[in-house]
Structure formats: structure tokens, C-alpha cells
Design a protein around this motif. Structure first.
Motif, PDB file in Angstrom:
ATOM      1  N   SER A 153       2.251 115.545 -34.485  1.00  0.00           N
ATOM      2  CA  SER A 153       1.751 114.742 -35.587  1.00  0.00           C
ATOM      3  C   SER A 153       0.954 113.554 -35.055  1.00  0.00           C
ATOM      4  O   SER A 153       1.066 113.155 -33.903  1.00  0.00           O
ATOM      5  CB  SER A 153       2.907 114.231 -36.444  1.00  0.00           C
ATOM      6  OG  SER A 153       3.659 113.271 -35.735  1.00  0.00           O
ATOM      7  N   TYR A 154       0.141 112.975 -35.932  1.00  0.00           N
ATOM      8  CA  TYR A 154      -0.649 111.802 -35.562  1.00  0.00           C
ATOM      9  C   TYR A 154       0.263 110.612 -35.277  1.00  0.00           C
ATOM     10  O   TYR A 154       0.004 109.839 -34.355  1.00  0.00           O
ATOM     11  CB  TYR A 154      -1.640 111.456 -36.674  1.00  0.00           C
ATOM     12  CG  TYR A 154      -2.385 110.180 -36.409  1.00  0.00           C
ATOM     13  CD1 TYR A 154      -3.353 110.131 -35.417  1.00  0.00           C
ATOM     14  CD2 TYR A 154      -2.109 109.030 -37.125  1.00  0.00           C
ATOM     15  CE1 TYR A 154      -4.036 108.964 -35.150  1.00  0.00           C
ATOM     16  CE2 TYR A 154      -2.789 107.859 -36.862  1.00  0.00           C
ATOM     17  CZ  TYR A 154      -3.749 107.829 -35.881  1.00  0.00           C
ATOM     18  OH  TYR A 154      -4.419 106.672 -35.616  1.00  0.00           O
ATOM     19  N   ALA A 155       1.330 110.452 -36.054  1.00  0.00           N
ATOM     20  CA  ALA A 155       2.233 109.323 -35.846  1.00  0.00           C
ATOM     21  C   ALA A 155       2.856 109.362 -34.455  1.00  0.00           C
ATOM     22  O   ALA A 155       2.937 108.341 -33.773  1.00  0.00           O
ATOM     23  CB  ALA A 155       3.320 109.319 -36.916  1.00  0.00           C
ATOM     24  N   TYR A 156       3.272 110.539 -34.012  1.00  0.00           N
ATOM     25  CA  TYR A 156       3.866 110.671 -32.683  1.00  0.00           C
ATOM     26  C   TYR A 156       2.836 110.371 -31.598  1.00  0.00           C
ATOM     27  O   TYR A 156       3.115 109.653 -30.645  1.00  0.00           O
ATOM     28  CB  TYR A 156       4.432 112.081 -32.509  1.00  0.00           C
ATOM     29  CG  TYR A 156       5.108 112.291 -31.167  1.00  0.00           C
ATOM     30  CD1 TYR A 156       6.426 111.915 -30.983  1.00  0.00           C
ATOM     31  CD2 TYR A 156       4.431 112.869 -30.099  1.00  0.00           C
ATOM     32  CE1 TYR A 156       7.058 112.100 -29.773  1.00  0.00           C
ATOM     33  CE2 TYR A 156       5.052 113.057 -28.882  1.00  0.00           C
ATOM     34  CZ  TYR A 156       6.364 112.674 -28.731  1.00  0.00           C
ATOM     35  OH  TYR A 156       6.979 112.851 -27.515  1.00  0.00           O
ATOM     36  N   ALA A 157       1.624 110.915 -31.776  1.00  0.00           N
ATOM     37  CA  ALA A 157       0.580 110.692 -30.772  1.00  0.00           C
ATOM     38  C   ALA A 157       0.168 109.225 -30.717  1.00  0.00           C
ATOM     39  O   ALA A 157      -0.057 108.681 -29.643  1.00  0.00           O
ATOM     40  CB  ALA A 157      -0.626 111.571 -31.081  1.00  0.00           C
ATOM     41  N   PHE A 158       0.091 108.567 -31.865  1.00  0.00           N
ATOM     42  CA  PHE A 158      -0.308 107.159 -31.897  1.00  0.00           C
ATOM     43  C   PHE A 158       0.764 106.262 -31.299  1.00  0.00           C
ATOM     44  O   PHE A 158       0.474 105.395 -30.477  1.00  0.00           O
ATOM     45  CB  PHE A 158      -0.608 106.737 -33.336  1.00  0.00           C
ATOM     46  CG  PHE A 158      -1.027 105.308 -33.460  1.00  0.00           C
ATOM     47  CD1 PHE A 158      -2.305 104.921 -33.106  1.00  0.00           C
ATOM     48  CD2 PHE A 158      -0.143 104.353 -33.925  1.00  0.00           C
ATOM     49  CE1 PHE A 158      -2.698 103.597 -33.215  1.00  0.00           C
ATOM     50  CE2 PHE A 158      -0.528 103.030 -34.034  1.00  0.00           C
ATOM     51  CZ  PHE A 158      -1.806 102.646 -33.676  1.00  0.00           C
ATOM     52  N   LEU A 159       2.013 106.468 -31.694  1.00  0.00           N
ATOM     53  CA  LEU A 159       3.091 105.611 -31.211  1.00  0.00           C
ATOM     54  C   LEU A 159       3.438 105.855 -29.752  1.00  0.00           C
ATOM     55  O   LEU A 159       3.923 104.951 -29.075  1.00  0.00           O
ATOM     56  CB  LEU A 159       4.336 105.792 -32.079  1.00  0.00           C
ATOM     57  CG  LEU A 159       4.200 105.269 -33.506  1.00  0.00           C
ATOM     58  CD1 LEU A 159       5.454 105.582 -34.295  1.00  0.00           C
ATOM     59  CD2 LEU A 159       3.930 103.781 -33.516  1.00  0.00           C
ATOM     60  N   SER A 160       3.182 107.056 -29.245  1.00  0.00           N
ATOM     61  CA  SER A 160       3.458 107.326 -27.835  1.00  0.00           C
ATOM     62  C   SER A 160       2.281 106.952 -26.937  1.00  0.00           C
ATOM     63  O   SER A 160       2.375 107.061 -25.719  1.00  0.00           O
ATOM     64  CB  SER A 160       3.815 108.789 -27.636  1.00  0.00           C
ATOM     65  OG  SER A 160       2.715 109.613 -27.949  1.00  0.00           O
ATOM     66  N   GLY A 161       1.153 106.538 -27.519  1.00  0.00           N
ATOM     67  CA  GLY A 161       0.007 106.100 -26.732  1.00  0.00           C
ATOM     68  C   GLY A 161      -0.944 107.202 -26.342  1.00  0.00           C
ATOM     69  O   GLY A 161      -1.865 106.990 -25.557  1.00  0.00           O
ATOM     70  N   GLN A 162      -0.764 108.395 -26.871  1.00  0.00           N
ATOM     71  CA  GLN A 162      -1.623 109.503 -26.510  1.00  0.00           C
ATOM     72  C   GLN A 162      -3.021 109.351 -27.098  1.00  0.00           C
ATOM     73  O   GLN A 162      -3.986 109.873 -26.541  1.00  0.00           O
ATOM     74  CB  GLN A 162      -1.014 110.823 -26.978  1.00  0.00           C
ATOM     75  CG  GLN A 162       0.258 111.166 -26.270  1.00  0.00           C
ATOM     76  CD  GLN A 162       0.884 112.433 -26.810  1.00  0.00           C
ATOM     77  OE1 GLN A 162       0.323 113.085 -27.669  1.00  0.00           O
ATOM     78  NE2 GLN A 162       2.055 112.767 -26.306  1.00  0.00           N
ATOM     79  N   CYS A 163      -3.165 108.648 -28.207  1.00  0.00           N
ATOM     80  CA  CYS A 163      -4.479 108.480 -28.841  1.00  0.00           C
ATOM     81  C   CYS A 163      -5.325 107.409 -28.152  1.00  0.00           C
ATOM     82  O   CYS A 163      -6.486 107.222 -28.501  1.00  0.00           O
ATOM     83  CB  CYS A 163      -4.317 108.133 -30.314  1.00  0.00           C
ATOM     84  SG  CYS A 163      -3.799 109.532 -31.314  1.00  0.00           S
ATOM     85  N   SER A 164      -4.767 106.684 -27.201  1.00  0.00           N
ATOM     86  CA  SER A 164      -5.542 105.675 -26.488  1.00  0.00           C
ATOM     87  C   SER A 164      -5.982 106.161 -25.110  1.00  0.00           C
ATOM     88  O   SER A 164      -6.614 105.409 -24.377  1.00  0.00           O
ATOM     89  CB  SER A 164      -4.720 104.393 -26.346  1.00  0.00           C
ATOM     90  OG  SER A 164      -3.553 104.640 -25.588  1.00  0.00           O
ATOM     91  N   ARG A 165      -5.665 107.387 -24.769  1.00  0.00           N
ATOM     92  CA  ARG A 165      -6.089 107.950 -23.479  1.00  0.00           C
ATOM     93  C   ARG A 165      -7.530 108.420 -23.556  1.00  0.00           C
ATOM     94  O   ARG A 165      -8.086 108.606 -24.642  1.00  0.00           O
ATOM     95  CB  ARG A 165      -5.188 109.121 -23.111  1.00  0.00           C
ATOM     96  CG  ARG A 165      -3.763 108.693 -22.864  1.00  0.00           C
ATOM     97  CD  ARG A 165      -2.924 109.868 -22.465  1.00  0.00           C
ATOM     98  NE  ARG A 165      -1.527 109.460 -22.337  1.00  0.00           N
ATOM     99  CZ  ARG A 165      -0.527 110.295 -22.319  1.00  0.00           C
ATOM    100  NH1 ARG A 165      -0.740 111.585 -22.401  1.00  0.00           N
ATOM    101  NH2 ARG A 165       0.694 109.856 -22.212  1.00  0.00           N
TER     102      ARG A 165
END
Length: 62
Positions: free
Chosen positions: A28-40
Motif C-alpha cells: 500500500s501507499y501508506a506502508y511505502a510512505f511511512l517506511s521511506g520507500q517513496c523517498s528513494r
């Protein structure tokens, strides 16, 4: 009237349930955003629709 300790307990319970739901949905987007995956640098595909060239705002179908 609800006592403060019950309101605090309810808030903590809701926060834990929301955190557990995010943790259990790793695509999900929430998991990717909160785990920092969307800032890579190579963005995962789950982040592409929210970080597009149009400013990142979601558009409705209407």
C-alpha cells in the motif's frame, strides 16, 4: 461523560489498529510512505501515481 483515561485508551487502541493495518499491507501507499520507500531514488510502482509530474494531486473521475 467519558473519563480521560478511557479516551486515552481508545485513542491508543485506534492508533495501534491503524498501525497494524498499515503493517499488514506492505503493497500500500501508506506502508511505502511511512517506511521511506517513496523517498528513494528508484520509486516503487506504488508511489508513481502520487508523485507524478502534475504536482502529485489525485484527480477525481468526475
Amino acid at each position: 461523560m467519558i473519563p480521560k483515561w478511557q479516551m486515552t485508551g481508545l485513542f491508543i487502541l485506534v492508533a495501534l489498529l491503524a498501525g497494524f493495518a498499515i503493517y499488514m499491507s506492505p503493497n500500500s501507499y501508506a506502508y511505502a510512505f511511512l517506511s521511506g520507500q517513496c523517498s528513494r531514488d528508484p520509486l516503487p510502482t506504488v508511489c508513481h501515481r502520487f508523485t507524478g509530474a502534475r504536482g502529485g494531486a489525485m484527480r477525481s473521475a468526475w
